[in-house]
Design a protein around this motif. Structure first.
Motif, PDB file in Angstrom:
ATOM      1  N   LYS A 231       7.682   0.848  -6.648  1.00  0.00           N
ATOM      2  CA  LYS A 231       7.802   0.927  -5.200  1.00  0.00           C
ATOM      3  C   LYS A 231       8.528  -0.321  -4.693  1.00  0.00           C
ATOM      4  O   LYS A 231       8.193  -1.439  -5.084  1.00  0.00           O
ATOM      5  CB  LYS A 231       6.420   1.007  -4.542  1.00  0.00           C
ATOM      6  CG  LYS A 231       5.570   2.198  -4.971  1.00  0.00           C
ATOM      7  CD  LYS A 231       6.083   3.496  -4.381  1.00  0.00           C
ATOM      8  CE  LYS A 231       5.138   4.649  -4.724  1.00  0.00           C
ATOM      9  NZ  LYS A 231       5.619   5.944  -4.151  1.00  0.00           N
ATOM     10  N   THR A 232       9.500  -0.120  -3.807  1.00  0.00           N
ATOM     11  CA  THR A 232      10.183  -1.253  -3.195  1.00  0.00           C
ATOM     12  C   THR A 232       9.490  -1.619  -1.888  1.00  0.00           C
ATOM     13  O   THR A 232       8.603  -0.901  -1.407  1.00  0.00           O
ATOM     14  CB  THR A 232      11.654  -0.914  -2.907  1.00  0.00           C
ATOM     15  OG1 THR A 232      11.711   0.142  -1.923  1.00  0.00           O
ATOM     16  CG2 THR A 232      12.366  -0.468  -4.179  1.00  0.00           C
ATOM     17  N   LEU A 233       9.917  -2.726  -1.290  1.00  0.00           N
ATOM     18  CA  LEU A 233       9.341  -3.116  -0.004  1.00  0.00           C
ATOM     19  C   LEU A 233       9.563  -2.035   1.039  1.00  0.00           C
ATOM     20  O   LEU A 233       8.703  -1.806   1.907  1.00  0.00           O
ATOM     21  CB  LEU A 233       9.970  -4.431   0.470  1.00  0.00           C
ATOM     22  CG  LEU A 233       9.727  -5.668  -0.404  1.00  0.00           C
ATOM     23  CD1 LEU A 233      10.330  -6.896   0.261  1.00  0.00           C
ATOM     24  CD2 LEU A 233       8.236  -5.867  -0.643  1.00  0.00           C
ATOM     25  N   ILE A 240       0.685  -0.935  -0.426  1.00  0.00           N
ATOM     26  CA  ILE A 240       0.079  -0.281  -1.585  1.00  0.00           C
ATOM     27  C   ILE A 240      -0.526  -1.318  -2.526  1.00  0.00           C
ATOM     28  O   ILE A 240      -1.646  -1.140  -3.031  1.00  0.00           O
ATOM     29  CB  ILE A 240       1.121   0.580  -2.325  1.00  0.00           C
ATOM     30  CG1 ILE A 240       1.616   1.703  -1.401  1.00  0.00           C
ATOM     31  CG2 ILE A 240       0.534   1.164  -3.609  1.00  0.00           C
ATOM     32  CD1 ILE A 240       2.759   2.513  -1.992  1.00  0.00           C
ATOM     33  N   LEU A 241       0.189  -2.419  -2.735  1.00  0.00           N
ATOM     34  CA  LEU A 241      -0.327  -3.475  -3.592  1.00  0.00           C
ATOM     35  C   LEU A 241      -1.580  -4.114  -2.991  1.00  0.00           C
ATOM     36  O   LEU A 241      -2.545  -4.400  -3.701  1.00  0.00           O
ATOM     37  CB  LEU A 241       0.743  -4.540  -3.813  1.00  0.00           C
ATOM     38  CG  LEU A 241       0.343  -5.781  -4.612  1.00  0.00           C
ATOM     39  CD1 LEU A 241      -0.207  -5.396  -5.981  1.00  0.00           C
ATOM     40  CD2 LEU A 241       1.512  -6.738  -4.754  1.00  0.00           C
ATOM     41  N   HIS A 242      -1.566  -4.332  -1.710  1.00  0.00           N
ATOM     42  CA  HIS A 242      -2.732  -4.905  -1.035  1.00  0.00           C
ATOM     43  C   HIS A 242      -3.949  -4.015  -1.225  1.00  0.00           C
ATOM     44  O   HIS A 242      -5.049  -4.481  -1.526  1.00  0.00           O
ATOM     45  CB  HIS A 242      -2.431  -5.105   0.450  1.00  0.00           C
ATOM     46  CG  HIS A 242      -3.546  -5.738   1.209  1.00  0.00           C
ATOM     47  ND1 HIS A 242      -4.366  -5.020   2.056  1.00  0.00           N
ATOM     48  CD2 HIS A 242      -3.998  -7.021   1.236  1.00  0.00           C
ATOM     49  CE1 HIS A 242      -5.271  -5.841   2.582  1.00  0.00           C
ATOM     50  NE2 HIS A 242      -5.071  -7.049   2.109  1.00  0.00           N
ATOM     51  N   ARG A 243      -3.760  -2.717  -1.080  1.00  0.00           N
ATOM     52  CA  ARG A 243      -4.849  -1.763  -1.262  1.00  0.00           C
ATOM     53  C   ARG A 243      -5.320  -1.738  -2.713  1.00  0.00           C
ATOM     54  O   ARG A 243      -6.530  -1.640  -2.988  1.00  0.00           O
ATOM     55  CB  ARG A 243      -4.370  -0.370  -0.841  1.00  0.00           C
ATOM     56  CG  ARG A 243      -5.295   0.781  -1.191  1.00  0.00           C
ATOM     57  CD  ARG A 243      -6.628   0.689  -0.501  1.00  0.00           C
ATOM     58  NE  ARG A 243      -7.480   1.817  -0.836  1.00  0.00           N
ATOM     59  CZ  ARG A 243      -8.794   1.827  -0.680  1.00  0.00           C
ATOM     60  NH1 ARG A 243      -9.401   0.758  -0.183  1.00  0.00           N
ATOM     61  NH2 ARG A 243      -9.503   2.887  -1.011  1.00  0.00           N
ATOM     62  N   ILE A 259       0.376  -4.622 -13.019  1.00  0.00           N
ATOM     63  CA  ILE A 259       1.436  -4.618 -12.016  1.00  0.00           C
ATOM     64  C   ILE A 259       2.448  -5.686 -12.374  1.00  0.00           C
ATOM     65  O   ILE A 259       2.094  -6.802 -12.741  1.00  0.00           O
ATOM     66  CB  ILE A 259       0.868  -4.900 -10.608  1.00  0.00           C
ATOM     67  CG1 ILE A 259       0.050  -3.707 -10.119  1.00  0.00           C
ATOM     68  CG2 ILE A 259       1.986  -5.184  -9.615  1.00  0.00           C
ATOM     69  CD1 ILE A 259      -0.604  -3.951  -8.788  1.00  0.00           C
ATOM     70  N   THR A 260       3.727  -5.345 -12.266  1.00  0.00           N
ATOM     71  CA  THR A 260       4.801  -6.305 -12.437  1.00  0.00           C
ATOM     72  C   THR A 260       5.626  -6.337 -11.157  1.00  0.00           C
ATOM     73  O   THR A 260       6.009  -5.289 -10.632  1.00  0.00           O
ATOM     74  CB  THR A 260       5.709  -5.926 -13.620  1.00  0.00           C
ATOM     75  OG1 THR A 260       4.937  -5.903 -14.816  1.00  0.00           O
ATOM     76  CG2 THR A 260       6.829  -6.932 -13.774  1.00  0.00           C
ATOM     77  N   ILE A 261       5.862  -7.534 -10.652  1.00  0.00           N
ATOM     78  CA  ILE A 261       6.640  -7.716  -9.432  1.00  0.00           C
ATOM     79  C   ILE A 261       7.932  -8.426  -9.789  1.00  0.00           C
ATOM     80  O   ILE A 261       7.918  -9.471 -10.432  1.00  0.00           O
ATOM     81  CB  ILE A 261       5.849  -8.540  -8.401  1.00  0.00           C
ATOM     82  CG1 ILE A 261       4.523  -7.855  -8.070  1.00  0.00           C
ATOM     83  CG2 ILE A 261       6.668  -8.752  -7.129  1.00  0.00           C
ATOM     84  CD1 ILE A 261       3.571  -8.732  -7.291  1.00  0.00           C
ATOM     85  N   THR A 279       5.972  -2.632  -9.675  1.00  0.00           N
ATOM     86  CA  THR A 279       5.820  -1.557 -10.658  1.00  0.00           C
ATOM     87  C   THR A 279       4.369  -1.469 -11.097  1.00  0.00           C
ATOM     88  O   THR A 279       3.800  -2.440 -11.620  1.00  0.00           O
ATOM     89  CB  THR A 279       6.725  -1.792 -11.872  1.00  0.00           C
ATOM     90  OG1 THR A 279       8.090  -1.861 -11.442  1.00  0.00           O
ATOM     91  CG2 THR A 279       6.577  -0.658 -12.883  1.00  0.00           C
ATOM     92  N   PHE A 280       3.767  -0.300 -10.870  1.00  0.00           N
ATOM     93  CA  PHE A 280       2.383  -0.028 -11.254  1.00  0.00           C
ATOM     94  C   PHE A 280       2.412   0.713 -12.589  1.00  0.00           C
ATOM     95  O   PHE A 280       2.951   1.817 -12.676  1.00  0.00           O
ATOM     96  CB  PHE A 280       1.681   0.826 -10.198  1.00  0.00           C
ATOM     97  CG  PHE A 280       1.615   0.197  -8.837  1.00  0.00           C
ATOM     98  CD1 PHE A 280       0.465  -0.444  -8.413  1.00  0.00           C
ATOM     99  CD2 PHE A 280       2.705   0.235  -7.985  1.00  0.00           C
ATOM    100  CE1 PHE A 280       0.388  -1.032  -7.154  1.00  0.00           C
ATOM    101  CE2 PHE A 280       2.651  -0.345  -6.716  1.00  0.00           C
ATOM    102  CZ  PHE A 280       1.488  -0.989  -6.309  1.00  0.00           C
TER     103      PHE A 280
END
Length: 406
Positions: A231-233, A240-243, A259-261, A279-280
């Motif tokens: 997922k992009t910004l 989504i990452l926060h959740r 997760i890789t950022i 990336t999840f």
């Protein structure tokens, strides 16, 4: 039945440093006397000096960080590649007699170079255990004796995809063959529980050299499921990452979420040509339909469907999550593979830390601003859920792990 595997291409860290401090006279004299001492031990054909044509290739064989392959990097006087326990004992004895430091290298999973460089200017010797890599499996009793030089394709690692369910390799070690600074061969009973605890990661690395481990095997089904969704910004990656932080610890133990950022070139509405990608990725000990139902109930925000999932064997998941999905499984037997990949890249520094409280959205936005700076290109930031039954991580519980690589 399966083996404990690591999520990288290299096995669990088996680096132990034996350091001896003795008065040093002439370096040339010590060097010659040390080589003579080794030759009298009938291992001269396993000794590589800087004059040997194979010296550089052996030294660099498992160096995965190019910042340690420079003309000014400390180099060992000698590299010894033992074939037998007596060769290790002889090297320890000769190093002790002549006051040389020892660095011991096994599978090569060493990003900081402690197994092949010296922090001081003192001369040192490397014992490279690459030839001691046998694996003897006792299927009936569900154990295996694994020599320290074994790599991923031969056995596996200890900080990998199964640790949330089975703990670390350290939790599954039930005995060891160990050589102390006096050259004595010890096992769990003769070394005592304190030292046995320490060599599994509980303390410093200056106790001696582990030649082999007795590992309790674990059960893994024939089929696991893997997915990787980016997922992009612009696709609400931040939200989504926060959740994800608030629900990821609820995932079952048979699930390895990570997760890789990173950043990627793109064209955005505000004209930017660079954006953040989250990336999840997950390995699940089960079938795809089970995983999709689970994710829909726990983490519907990700939007996982059956089309995103791939069923495969566990060993194939090592390649998939190691970003080698199109490679043959034989690549796991190639100890030099990562070298050819990493040497061509800039040198890097890896830093690990633990997140004890969820990061707020504004915190992620601060990280994004740094990642989008031109000088940060190539940087990555990783999270891995650490909810585990590992006795060695019990105080860490389900906190996250962040790695910033630049």
């Amino acid at each position: 039945m399966g083996f404990l595997h690591s999520s990288s291409l290299f096995p669990f860290l088996l680096v132990f440093i034996v350091s001896f401090s003795w008065p040093i006279t002439s370096s040339a004299d010590i060097y010659g006397d040390f080589l003579h001492c080794l030759s009298s031990s009938s291992i001269s054909n396993l000794v590589y000096t800087q004059m040997n044509s194979s010296y550089s290739s052996i030294l660099e064989s498992t160096i995965h960080n190019s910042r340690f392959i420079t003309p000014t990097s400390p180099k060992p006087w000698v590299i010894v590649t033992p074939l037998h326990v007596s060769h290790v004992q002889a090297t320890i004895r000769c190093s002790k007699i002549h006051g040389l430091q020892l660095r011991t290298r096994s599978g090569g999973h060493d990003f900081e170079g402690v197994s092949y460089i010296s922090e001081s200017e003192s001369p040192f010797v490397i014992i490279d255990l690459a030839n001691l890599r046998s694996v003897q499996v006792d299927v009936e009793n569900e154990v295996a004796w694994v020599q320290s030089g074994a790599i991923m394709g031969e056995f596996g690692g200890g900080y990998g995809l199964l640790f949330r369910k089975y703990g670390l390799a350290a939790d599954n070690v039930i005995d060891a063959e160990f050589i102390d600074a006096n050259g004595r061969i010890l096992n769990r009973k003769s070394m005592g529980e304190d030292l046995f605890w320490a060599i599994r990661g509980g303390g410093g690395g200056s106790f001696g050299i582990v030649l082999s481990w007795k590992i309790k095997l674990v059960h893994v089904g024939e089929t696991v499921t893997v997915f990787s969704i980016s997922k992009t910004l612009e696709q609400n990656a931040t939200q989504i990452l926060h959740r994800w932080q608030y629900i990821s610890y609820k995932f079952p133990d048979g699930m390895y979420p990570s997760i890789t950022i990173s950043t990627t070139n793109t064209t955005t509405q505000d004209g930017r040509n660079l954006t953040v990608v989250v990336t999840f990725s997950t390995m699940f000990l089960g079938r795809a339909n089970e995983l999709v139902l689970l994710m829909q109930n726990i983490f519907s925000e990700l939007g996982l469907t059956s089309k995103d999932c791939n069923e495969m064997s566990f060993v194939e998941s090592i390649l998939a999550l190691g970003l080698l999905p199109n490679q043959n499984l034989e690549i796991l037997l190639d100890r030099n593979y990562r070298v050819s990949f990493l040497v061509a890249t800039p040198s890097f520094k890896t830093k690990s830390d633990y997140v004890k409280k969820p990061i707020p959205e504004i915190g992620f936005q601060g990280i994004w601003s740094q990642l989008l700076e031109p000088e940060a290109r190539g940087a990555t930031f990783n999270f891995v859920v650490k909810w585990t039954n590992s006795r060695n991580l019990q105080s860490l519980s389900h906190i996250g792990r962040g790695i910033y690589t630049k």
